[in-house]
Design an enzyme around this catalytic site. Structure first.
Site, PDB file in Angstrom:
ATOM      1  N   SER A 114       9.242 -13.763  -8.133  1.00 28.29           N
ATOM      2  CA  SER A 114       8.672 -13.565  -6.791  1.00 28.29           C
ATOM      3  C   SER A 114       9.626 -13.919  -5.652  1.00 28.29           C
TER       4      SER A 114
ATOM      5  N   TYR B   4      12.916  -6.443  -5.229  1.00 28.50           N
ATOM      6  CA  TYR B   4      11.565  -6.996  -5.431  1.00 28.50           C
ATOM      7  C   TYR B   4      10.520  -6.073  -4.811  1.00 28.50           C
TER       8      TYR B   4
ATOM      9  N   ASP C 259       4.225 -13.106 -22.272  1.00 26.05           N
ATOM     10  CA  ASP C 259       5.204 -12.733 -21.260  1.00 26.05           C
ATOM     11  C   ASP C 259       4.843 -11.337 -20.746  1.00 26.05           C
TER      12      ASP C 259
ATOM     13  N   ALA D 160       5.205 -12.944 -11.664  1.00 26.50           N
ATOM     14  CA  ALA D 160       6.306 -12.151 -11.093  1.00 26.50           C
ATOM     15  C   ALA D 160       7.556 -13.002 -10.950  1.00 26.50           C
TER      16      ALA D 160
ATOM     17  N   LYS E 246       7.524  -3.917  -6.690  1.00 29.69           N
ATOM     18  CA  LYS E 246       6.113  -4.137  -6.331  1.00 29.69           C
ATOM     19  C   LYS E 246       5.444  -2.834  -5.873  1.00 29.69           C
TER      20      LYS E 246
ATOM     21  N   THR F 122       2.127  -6.931  -2.131  1.00 29.64           N
ATOM     22  CA  THR F 122       2.809  -7.772  -1.134  1.00 29.64           C
ATOM     23  C   THR F 122       3.185  -7.026   0.139  1.00 29.64           C
TER      24      THR F 122
ATOM     25  N   ASP G 184      -0.039 -19.514  -6.546  1.00 30.62           N
ATOM     26  CA  ASP G 184      -1.351 -18.862  -6.442  1.00 30.62           C
ATOM     27  C   ASP G 184      -2.164 -19.037  -7.718  1.00 30.62           C
TER      28      ASP G 184
ATOM     29  N   ARG H 149       9.168 -21.809 -20.943  1.00 27.00           N
ATOM     30  CA  ARG H 149      10.390 -22.227 -20.244  1.00 27.00           C
ATOM     31  C   ARG H 149      10.843 -23.554 -20.845  1.00 27.00           C
TER      32      ARG H 149
ATOM     33  N   GLU I 198       5.856  -7.370   1.476  1.00 28.98           N
ATOM     34  CA  GLU I 198       7.270  -7.007   1.322  1.00 28.98           C
ATOM     35  C   GLU I 198       7.406  -5.498   1.070  1.00 28.98           C
TER      36      GLU I 198
ATOM     37  N   ARG J 101       4.078 -24.635  -2.883  1.00 32.52           N
ATOM     38  CA  ARG J 101       5.059 -23.560  -2.762  1.00 32.52           C
ATOM     39  C   ARG J 101       6.363 -23.953  -3.448  1.00 32.52           C
TER      40      ARG J 101
ATOM     41  N   THR K 275       0.995 -20.678 -13.760  1.00 31.68           N
ATOM     42  CA  THR K 275       1.747 -21.881 -13.391  1.00 31.68           C
ATOM     43  C   THR K 275       2.357 -21.777 -11.994  1.00 31.68           C
ATOM     44  N   GLY K 276       2.184 -20.647 -11.331  1.00 34.04           N
ATOM     45  CA  GLY K 276       2.749 -20.483  -9.987  1.00 34.04           C
ATOM     46  C   GLY K 276       1.814 -21.037  -8.921  1.00 34.04           C
TER      47      GLY K 276
HETATM   48  P1  NAP Z   1       5.266 -18.064  -7.922  1.00 31.02           P
HETATM   49  O1  NAP Z   1       4.868 -19.418  -7.480  1.00 31.02           O
HETATM   50  O2  NAP Z   1       6.703 -17.700  -7.958  1.00 31.02           O
HETATM   51  O3  NAP Z   1       4.647 -17.839  -9.393  1.00 31.02           O
HETATM   52  C1  NAP Z   1       5.073 -16.799 -10.224  1.00 31.02           C
HETATM   53  C2  NAP Z   1       4.463 -16.966 -11.588  1.00 31.02           C
HETATM   54  O4  NAP Z   1       4.882 -15.883 -12.442  1.00 31.02           O
HETATM   55  C3  NAP Z   1       4.848 -18.263 -12.330  1.00 31.02           C
HETATM   56  O5  NAP Z   1       3.727 -18.759 -13.029  1.00 31.02           O
HETATM   57  C4  NAP Z   1       5.898 -17.778 -13.318  1.00 31.02           C
HETATM   58  O6  NAP Z   1       6.018 -18.590 -14.466  1.00 31.02           O
HETATM   59  C5  NAP Z   1       5.305 -16.434 -13.691  1.00 31.02           C
HETATM   60  N1  NAP Z   1       6.260 -15.545 -14.353  1.00 31.02           N
HETATM   61  C6  NAP Z   1       7.523 -15.244 -13.975  1.00 31.02           C
HETATM   62  N2  NAP Z   1       8.092 -14.399 -14.859  1.00 31.02           N
HETATM   63  C7  NAP Z   1       7.156 -14.143 -15.814  1.00 31.02           C
HETATM   64  C8  NAP Z   1       7.147 -13.367 -16.986  1.00 31.02           C
HETATM   65  N3  NAP Z   1       8.226 -12.652 -17.380  1.00 31.02           N
HETATM   66  N4  NAP Z   1       6.020 -13.342 -17.758  1.00 31.02           N
HETATM   67  C9  NAP Z   1       4.929 -14.062 -17.381  1.00 31.02           C
HETATM   68  N5  NAP Z   1       4.882 -14.838 -16.262  1.00 31.02           N
HETATM   69  C10 NAP Z   1       5.989 -14.880 -15.489  1.00 31.02           C
HETATM   70  O7  NAP Z   1       4.545 -16.941  -7.055  1.00 31.02           O
HETATM   71  P2  NAP Z   1       3.242 -17.073  -6.094  1.00 31.02           P
HETATM   72  O8  NAP Z   1       3.685 -17.441  -4.739  1.00 31.02           O
HETATM   73  O9  NAP Z   1       2.212 -17.867  -6.784  1.00 31.02           O
HETATM   74  O10 NAP Z   1       2.805 -15.539  -6.020  1.00 31.02           O
HETATM   75  C11 NAP Z   1       1.881 -14.999  -6.959  1.00 31.02           C
HETATM   76  C12 NAP Z   1       2.026 -13.492  -6.983  1.00 31.02           C
HETATM   77  O11 NAP Z   1       1.739 -12.962  -5.683  1.00 31.02           O
HETATM   78  C13 NAP Z   1       3.418 -12.981  -7.343  1.00 31.02           C
HETATM   79  O12 NAP Z   1       3.252 -11.777  -8.056  1.00 31.02           O
HETATM   80  C14 NAP Z   1       4.055 -12.683  -5.988  1.00 31.02           C
HETATM   81  O13 NAP Z   1       5.043 -11.687  -6.116  1.00 31.02           O
HETATM   82  C15 NAP Z   1       2.847 -12.200  -5.217  1.00 31.02           C
HETATM   83  N6  NAP Z   1       2.861 -12.420  -3.768  1.00 31.02           N
HETATM   84  C16 NAP Z   1       3.120 -13.667  -3.271  1.00 31.02           C
HETATM   85  C17 NAP Z   1       3.060 -13.878  -1.899  1.00 31.02           C
HETATM   86  C18 NAP Z   1       3.317 -15.234  -1.302  1.00 31.02           C
HETATM   87  O14 NAP Z   1       3.590 -15.300  -0.101  1.00 31.02           O
HETATM   88  N7  NAP Z   1       3.200 -16.317  -2.063  1.00 31.02           N
HETATM   89  C19 NAP Z   1       2.750 -12.814  -1.041  1.00 31.02           C
HETATM   90  C20 NAP Z   1       2.472 -11.561  -1.593  1.00 31.02           C
HETATM   91  C21 NAP Z   1       2.513 -11.381  -2.973  1.00 31.02           C
HETATM   92  P3  NAP Z   1       6.976 -19.926 -14.467  1.00 31.02           P
HETATM   93  O15 NAP Z   1       6.178 -20.965 -13.737  1.00 31.02           O
HETATM   94  O16 NAP Z   1       7.155 -20.205 -15.896  1.00 31.02           O
HETATM   95  O17 NAP Z   1       8.227 -19.529 -13.754  1.00 31.02           O
HETATM   96  N1  GDD Z   2      14.091 -18.511   1.342  1.00 31.69           N
HETATM   97  C1  GDD Z   2      14.770 -18.621   2.487  1.00 31.69           C
HETATM   98  N2  GDD Z   2      15.739 -19.576   2.597  1.00 31.69           N
HETATM   99  N3  GDD Z   2      14.478 -17.774   3.497  1.00 31.69           N
HETATM  100  C2  GDD Z   2      15.150 -17.926   4.662  1.00 31.69           C
HETATM  101  C3  GDD Z   2      16.145 -18.890   4.821  1.00 31.69           C
HETATM  102  C4  GDD Z   2      16.460 -19.757   3.743  1.00 31.69           C
HETATM  103  O1  GDD Z   2      17.313 -20.619   3.820  1.00 31.69           O
HETATM  104  N4  GDD Z   2      16.602 -18.794   6.094  1.00 31.69           N
HETATM  105  C5  GDD Z   2      15.946 -17.795   6.688  1.00 31.69           C
HETATM  106  N5  GDD Z   2      15.058 -17.262   5.817  1.00 31.69           N
HETATM  107  C6  GDD Z   2      14.193 -16.110   6.080  1.00 31.69           C
HETATM  108  C7  GDD Z   2      14.321 -14.992   5.055  1.00 31.69           C
HETATM  109  O2  GDD Z   2      15.508 -14.224   5.304  1.00 31.69           O
HETATM  110  C8  GDD Z   2      13.022 -14.232   5.317  1.00 31.69           C
HETATM  111  O3  GDD Z   2      13.191 -13.367   6.418  1.00 31.69           O
HETATM  112  C9  GDD Z   2      12.049 -15.353   5.710  1.00 31.69           C
HETATM  113  O4  GDD Z   2      12.836 -16.509   5.995  1.00 31.69           O
HETATM  114  C10 GDD Z   2      11.038 -15.696   4.633  1.00 31.69           C
HETATM  115  O5  GDD Z   2      11.727 -15.900   3.428  1.00 31.69           O
HETATM  116  P1  GDD Z   2      10.965 -16.459   2.117  1.00 31.69           P
HETATM  117  O6  GDD Z   2      10.229 -17.700   2.438  1.00 31.69           O
HETATM  118  O7  GDD Z   2      11.961 -16.504   1.013  1.00 31.69           O
HETATM  119  O8  GDD Z   2       9.829 -15.351   1.869  1.00 31.69           O
HETATM  120  P2  GDD Z   2       9.889 -13.746   1.824  1.00 31.69           P
HETATM  121  O9  GDD Z   2       9.192 -13.240   3.046  1.00 31.69           O
HETATM  122  O10 GDD Z   2      11.257 -13.246   1.549  1.00 31.69           O
HETATM  123  O11 GDD Z   2       9.010 -13.437   0.525  1.00 31.69           O
HETATM  124  C11 GDD Z   2       7.785 -14.134   0.293  1.00 31.69           C
HETATM  125  O12 GDD Z   2       6.734 -13.406   0.876  1.00 31.69           O
HETATM  126  C12 GDD Z   2       6.507 -12.095   0.324  1.00 31.69           C
HETATM  127  C13 GDD Z   2       5.336 -11.481   1.111  1.00 31.69           C
HETATM  128  O13 GDD Z   2       5.828 -10.900   2.284  1.00 31.69           O
HETATM  129  C14 GDD Z   2       7.627 -14.272  -1.220  1.00 31.69           C
HETATM  130  O14 GDD Z   2       6.515 -15.114  -1.481  1.00 31.69           O
HETATM  131  C15 GDD Z   2       7.361 -12.939  -1.879  1.00 31.69           C
HETATM  132  O15 GDD Z   2       7.050 -13.133  -3.255  1.00 31.69           O
HETATM  133  C16 GDD Z   2       6.184 -12.275  -1.162  1.00 31.69           C
HETATM  134  O16 GDD Z   2       5.880 -11.037  -1.746  1.00 31.69           O
END
Ligand code: NAP
Ligand code: GDD
Length: 323
Positions: free
Chosen positions: A86, A151, A60, A84, A155, A127, A15, A37, A129, A186, A12-13
């Site tokens: 996330s 986080y 879960d 995650a 990871k 990630t 990706d 949920r 991160e 997103r 449901t997220g």
């Molecule tokens: P997201 O939109 O936050 O989606 C997270 C998903 O995990 C949702 O479907 C959520 O379900 C599910 N979830 C949360 N807690 C759970 C649990 N206890 N059991 C089963 N499912 C659970 O994240 P995303 O951006 O698609 O990212 C996908 C994955 O890639 C994550 O693992 C994230 O950490 C990793 N990642 C993301 C990025 C990025 O920039 N997007 C980069 C690097 C790695 P609900 O919808 O019910 O909350």
């Molecule tokens: N969310 C958020 N909100 N971030 C902010 C803000 C704000 O108001 N203002 C500044 N930022 C800065 C954060 O401090 C961070 O440096 C940057 O914007 C990106 O923040 P996010 O978009 O929350 O992403 P992230 O980099 O912390 O994490 C995302 O990317 C990771 C991969 O590097 C998430 O998708 C993680 O799940 C993922 O692993």
């Protein structure tokens, strides 16, 4: 067309939705783990028009038996662990939950695969991160990790568990070290979507100010639709491995805001305010990936520029708000 079956945790997220669409187009039967949920979490699958095409199973990441049942019911040949907690910002408030879901949860999926079908191919959503306080100017598969958030710490555990199951049990377990990737799907808490939504609201006269934290942070941002292709490609390789997926470009939050505001004829400086509430206890100042291995071995390259991505997101939020 494939007649394979795949399981996606985190379906449901952001990706999970794009990966489901990709796999359905390739002919897979797509099964998802649905963490129950009280509110609607199917909106992304609905936006892509595939909510009726995926098969959802209650489960879960913290419940090993539910994962075993999903794998048994689906007969999956490929398992993508995308679930995650996330949001980095929340991980300081929920460090134990984050460790249980993002760290031990990945281990639960690996165990379920090992018990039910050790021949199934496994993908771990690792990630950038994990690089945190970066140990090299451009981060690749050999760059040491230095996580800066609960986080990131969780990871790192999941990443090494994936490597360990590959080496211990010969499992086809790959880890995709993905840099930030965004889209109109997103979550609103992440900075790009917070910005695209605010820009649309300000343009439509519904909001005046956008409050952000550290706008000097730099990220290597790509489009989620491009990145899920890399996940699938990793599981099609003869041998499992780890890959950095990134654009190779880095941009400040401030510059990303400039692109978003300029797209609707506004100036970011007229609307931005810094609010310490959005600063983090420890920041990842800069991320910049080197995706050379993915290009060479997978033939993968990003297709979408940051300007295309951000304008796509602003346009989608304008449409949502107008509708
Ligand atoms: P997201 O939109 O936050 O989606 C997270 C998903 O995990 C949702 O479907 C959520 O379900 C599910 N979830 C949360 N807690 C759970 C649990 N206890 N059991 C089963 N499912 C659970 O994240 P995303 O951006 O698609 O990212 C996908 C994955 O890639 C994550 O693992 C994230 O950490 C990793 N990642 C993301 C990025 C990025 O920039 N997007 C980069 C690097 C790695 P609900 O919808 O019910 O909350
Ligand atoms: N969310 C958020 N909100 N971030 C902010 C803000 C704000 O108001 N203002 C500044 N930022 C800065 C954060 O401090 C961070 O440096 C940057 O914007 C990106 O923040 P996010 O978009 O929350 O992403 P992230 O980099 O912390 O994490 C995302 O990317 C990771 C991969 O590097 C998430 O998708 C993680 O799940 C993922 O692993």
């Amino acid at each position: 067309m494939s007649n394979k079956s795949a399981v996606i945790t985190g379906i449901t997220g952001q990706d999970g939705a794009y990966l489901s669409k990709l796999l359905l187009e390739k002919g897979y039967a797509v099964h998802g783990v649905l963490a129950r949920r009280s509110s609607d979490t199917l909106w992304r699958l609905r936006e892509l028009g595939i909510d009726g095409e995926v098969r959802l199973h209650d489960g879960d990441l913290t419940d090993l038996s539910s994962l075993i049942r999903v794998l048994q019911a689906s007969g999956a040949a490929e398992v993508y662990n995308l679930g995650a907690q996330s949001f980095v910002g929340s991980s300081w408030q929920q460090p134990i939950l984050t460790a249980q879901v993002d760290g031990v949860g990945a281990l639960n999926v690996l165990e379920a695969v090992r018990l039910v079908n050790p021949q199934a191919r496994f993908y771990q959503a690792s990630t950038s991160e994990m690089f945190g306080l970066i140990q090299a100017d451009r981060q690749d598969e050999r760059t040491p990790f230095y996580p800066r958030s609960p986080y990131g710490v969780a990871k790192v555990m999941a990443h090494w568990a994936t490597v360990n199951y590959r080496e211990s049990f010969g499992m086809h377990a790959s880890s995709g070290i993905l840099f930030n990737h965004e889209s109109p799907l997103r979550g609103i808490e992440f900075v790009t979507r917070k910005v695209s939504d605010a820009v649309a609201r300000i343009k439509l006269g519904r909001q005046k100010v956008l409050k952000l934290g550290n706008i000097d942070a730099k990220r290597d941002w790509g489009f989620a639709g491009d990145y899920v292709e890399a996940m699938w490609l990793m599981l099609q390789q003869p041998a499992a491995d780890d890959y950095v997926i990134a654009t190779g470009q880095t941009t400040t939050v401030r510059q990303m805001c400039d692109i978003a505001f300029a797209h609707v004829g506004l100036r970011a400086d007229d609307h931005l305010e810094i609010d310490p509430k959005f600063m983090r206890p420890a920041e990842v100042d800069v991320l910049l990936g080197n995706p050379a291995k993915a290009k060479e071995r997978l033939g993968w390259e990003p297709k979408t520029s940051l300007a295309q991505l951000i304008t796509m997101m602003v346009d989608a939020d304008m449409r949502r708000l107008a509708g």
